[in-house]
Write a protein that holds these residues in place. Structure first.
Motif, short mmCIF file in Angstrom:
data_model
loop_
_atom_site.label_atom_id
_atom_site.label_comp_id
_atom_site.label_asym_id
_atom_site.label_seq_id
_atom_site.Cartn_x
_atom_site.Cartn_y
_atom_site.Cartn_z
N SER A 1 2.38 2.68 2.36
CA SER A 1 2.04 3.56 3.49
C SER A 1 3.28 3.88 4.31
N GLN B 1 -11.89 -3.04 1.58
CA GLN B 1 -11.93 -2.84 0.13
C GLN B 1 -10.66 -2.10 -0.34
N ARG B 2 -10.20 -1.16 0.50
CA ARG B 2 -8.96 -0.42 0.16
C ARG B 2 -7.76 -1.36 0.05
N GLU C 1 -7.47 -1.17 9.64
CA GLU C 1 -6.99 -2.04 8.55
C GLU C 1 -6.28 -3.27 9.11
N PRO D 1 -15.02 -0.39 4.54
CA PRO D 1 -14.32 0.24 3.40
C PRO D 1 -12.80 0.01 3.46
N GLN D 2 -12.27 -0.14 4.69
CA GLN D 2 -10.82 -0.40 4.83
C GLN D 2 -10.43 -1.70 4.14
N MET E 1 0.82 -1.22 0.00
CA MET E 1 0.00 0.00 0.00
C MET E 1 0.85 1.27 0.00
N THR F 1 -8.10 -3.65 -2.97
CA THR F 1 -7.81 -2.93 -4.22
C THR F 1 -6.30 -2.79 -4.41
#
Length: 701
Positions: free
Chosen positions: A442, A493-494, A450, A490-491, A440, A497
């Motif tokens: 990050s 899905q992030r 997450e 949503p985390q 990611m 992805t």
């Protein structure tokens, strides 16, 4: 020499690698012949004090012993006190140099037999009838004293005496003079010289010439005496009375004369004279045993600095028995360096040096040696594709990982021993989090939500494998991706992805089950063809595979792990943290990691990475760039003299750090050996090797 040959001997195993194995064994024999490893040197210090009785002397002697041992510790020299039996053994070996039988003694037998300690150590006879030789048993010996005439001496003189390939005992009797007495003595000498000067000046005046013209000797001695007085009064120097005795022994008169001639030659080289003790051979012999009694009245006054020249610790040697490996020759003594990293408190290591200094070559030499001498497994992380010729020659498995390769490594691989506790998922979870963080991109790490989502998915992904642990049930990255897609947050899905390109996209090289033989003794992960984007991930996955192997081997055998271009791992927070974890935890699992890098600044960029330095007891330091030298000097407490060995040094030359021992080394490997062509990374030599391999292939076809 036979004992040392036993240590370095590598025997043929009647397998496919015998040609390379015996070539390495031959090279070791040649290196052994270059040094003095056939010599065993023993160094003893005997100290004594004047006292009225033993009760009064004992506490004082114990205080001195404690001081001496502490000073040796500061020097980095191991020292220990001798007990009564060990002292008797030294006397026995001195008086019976021709007898190979071991010394047999116990205090209980003295009471039963009525013998005393002298009966156990004495030779069959002593004969002192000759003027300058004597006999003890079947051995002939002679004692000489060193007449120190030289205005200056170097510590190399004693080192040369100790390197003589003959039986030789060097004894230095050093007696301190009370400071007040010493100053008084020197002052009286200064007064005497001044009086002689006045006499000479009176003569000059009477003869009618200039009174400043006096004999040059008086001027010289006057200046020397004044300097000596100054040293004693204001430079913290002491005065000592020194007697240097040399005991040569041999089986024949001719062999003895040759040994004395060789010893006298070294003395002459340093402007000193070795003189035989006429009619004092018995006193000389009894002054040459470590009893602390000097029967020879010949003494030379020396200051602290001058006496320190005779300290016999000029070089350190490292030659260990057992599974010890070869690391070159000692640059000072030319002796072989043979050490076993497993005997260190922490066997973790670093190989540091500028490009072209011989880092990769040193790693390959250790890999080859470990393959022949130990049963250890060897894993190599190879970002530059430099190791595969050697690995192929040793029958190892080379795993070429690239977007187009058909060699696959599964980052989700796990085994039941993966962790200290019963839950292997705990440690695996750390790895998967690091992988996701890296994917990611990050910088600040992935968020708590997450992490929770990933941690929730992992037990579900591994459920089938833990229920029935067979290879086809091992999950892949795609299973984690599918599990994340099913989550509502949503985390999730992030993360999914971000993983997509590595599961279904152009970088899906890591979304396959492992299809290569990872049980081979040598496994090399060649990640040269991975693009910049994938290389860091590739290196992290390789480290996880190493962790896997280490946990499988735990308690059975050691696992050696070599990471070339180590600085690449240290640039990213995630891979750096994982590397630090390896350095901290590998030791108790039987892992021996070695990082190979040229970028010292990256190694010390953060406090966390500095832990790698602090947890490495083995460092092979080759030529260093100017900026790095200063950093290392401060970090490792290297003296300017030691630093000279990594300043503009040739390839294969530098410093070896083994625990607290620091030794300068050199390794000139024979370029005609087949092994050399397999290990070299010089472009012109690599090209030559590849042409030869191509030609051999062509001939085979």
């Amino acid at each position: 020499m036979k004992e040392f040959e036993q240590v370095i001997r590598i025997r043929p195993q009647d397998d496919a690698f015998d040609d390379v194995r015996m070539e390495y064994a031959k090279m070791l024999k040649q290196q052994l012949a270059k040094g003095n490893n056939g010599l065993v040197k023993s160094k003893y210090i005997t100290f004594s004090i004047e006292a009225d009785n033993i009760r009064e002397a004992k506490p004082k002697l114990e205080r001195i012993e404690s001081d001496i041992l502490n000073n040796f510790k500061i020097l980095g020299v191991p020292a220990y006190p001798l007990n009564g039996v060990e002292r008797l053994q030294i006397l026995y070996e001195t008086f019976n140099p021709d007898i190979m039988a071991d010394f047999q003694f116990d205090y209980g037998s003295m009471i039963r037999t009525g013998l005393n300690t002298k009966d156990y150590v004495a030779p069959t006879s002593f004969v002192f009838k000759d003027r300058n030789t004597f006999r003890m048993g079947n051995t002939i010996g002679a004692v000489s004293y060193l007449q120190i005439l030289a205005p200056e001496l170097t510590d190399k003189m004693l080192a040369e005496f100790l390197d003589i390939d003959k039986n030789l005992i060097v004894n230095l009797h050093v007696q301190s003079v009370d400071q007040m007495k010493a100053i008084k003595l020197v002052k009286s000498k200064v007064t005497d010289i001044n009086r002689m000067k006045i006499e000479e000046q009176k003569k000059a005046v009477r003869a009618g010439y200039d009174m400043d013209i006096i004999p040059s000797d008086l001027n010289t001695y006057g200046g020397e005496a004044k300097r000596l007085l100054e040293d004693l009064q204001s430079r913290n120097e002491r005065m000592f009375l020194v007697t240097a005795l040399f005991l040569n022994t041999a089986k024949t008169k001719q062999a003895l004369d040759n040994a004395i001639f060789q010893t006298a030659g070294i003395a002459q080289k340093y402007n000193c004279v070795l003189k035989r003790l006429d009619y004092q051979q018995e006193e000389g012999l009894m002054s040459s045993v470590p009893l602390g009694v000097n029967h020879i009245p010949i003494k030379r006054a020396l200051t602290t600095t001058s006496t320190a020249i005779f300290v016999p610790f000029t070089t350190q040697e490292l030659f260990m028995t057992g599974e010890s490996l070869y690391y070159g020759l000692n640059a000072l003594s030319n002796n072989m360096i043979m050490v076993d990293r497993k005997k260190l408190k922490n066997p973790n290591g670093l190989i540091l040096g500028t490009p072209g200094s011989g880092k990769s070559f040193a790693a390959k030499r250790e890999i080859t040696n470990a393959f022949f001498v130990t049963k250890d497994d060897i894993i190599i992380g190879d970002p530059e594709g430099e190791y595969y010729p050697l690995v192929h020659a040793l029958g190892g498995q080379v795993v070429h990982i690239s977007p187009t390769s058909k060699d696959y490594i599964n980052p989700m691989d796990i085994n039941m021993d993966y962790s200290d506790d019963d839950n292997p998922l705990g440690v695996k979870s750390d790895f998967v989090l690091s992988l996701c963080e890296l994917i990611m991109g990050s910088r600040d790490g992935i968020e708590a939500e997450e992490k929770s989502v990933i941690d929730r998915c992992l037990p579900l992904v591994y459920q089938k494998y833990f229920a029935d642990p067979k290879p086809e049930n091992m999950p892949v990255l795609g299973d984690l991706y599918d599990c994340l897609r099913k989550q509502k947050e949503p985390q999730a899905q992030r993360i999914a992805t971000a993983l997509e390109i590595y599961v279904n996209g152009s970088l899906k090289v890591f979304n396959h089950r492992t299809n290569v033989e990872l049980n081979n003794r040598i496994v090399c992960f060649d990640i040269k063809e991975l693009g910049k984007q994938l290389k860091k991930i590739g290196m992290l996955i390789v480290q996880d595979q190493v962790w896997n192997r280490v946990t499988i081997n735990r308690g059975i055998k050691s696992t050696r792990y070599y990471i070339d271009e180590f600085h690449l791992l240290l640039k990213e927070e995630q891979t750096a943290a994982y590397s630090v974890e390896i350095w901290k935890r590998f030791r108790k699992w039987g892992g021996i990691p070695s990082g190979i890098t040229q970028n010292i600044k990256d190694l010390l960029a953060s406090r966390e990475i500095e832990n790698i330095f602090e947890n490495s007891d083995f460092i092979l330091m080759l030529n260093q760039a100017a900026g790095d030298r200063q950093i290392l000097a401060k970090q490792l407490n290297i003296s300017p003299y030691q630093l000279s060995y990594v300043t503009n040094s040739g390839e294969g030359e530098g410093l070896l750090f083994y625990g607290t021992t620091i030794i300068p080394f050199k390794d000139k490997f024979d370029k005609n050996l087949k092994l050399y062509s397999l290990m070299t990374t010089k472009p012109e030599e690599v090209e030559k090797r590849e042409k030869e391999m191509e030609a051999e292939k062509h001939e085979g076809n």
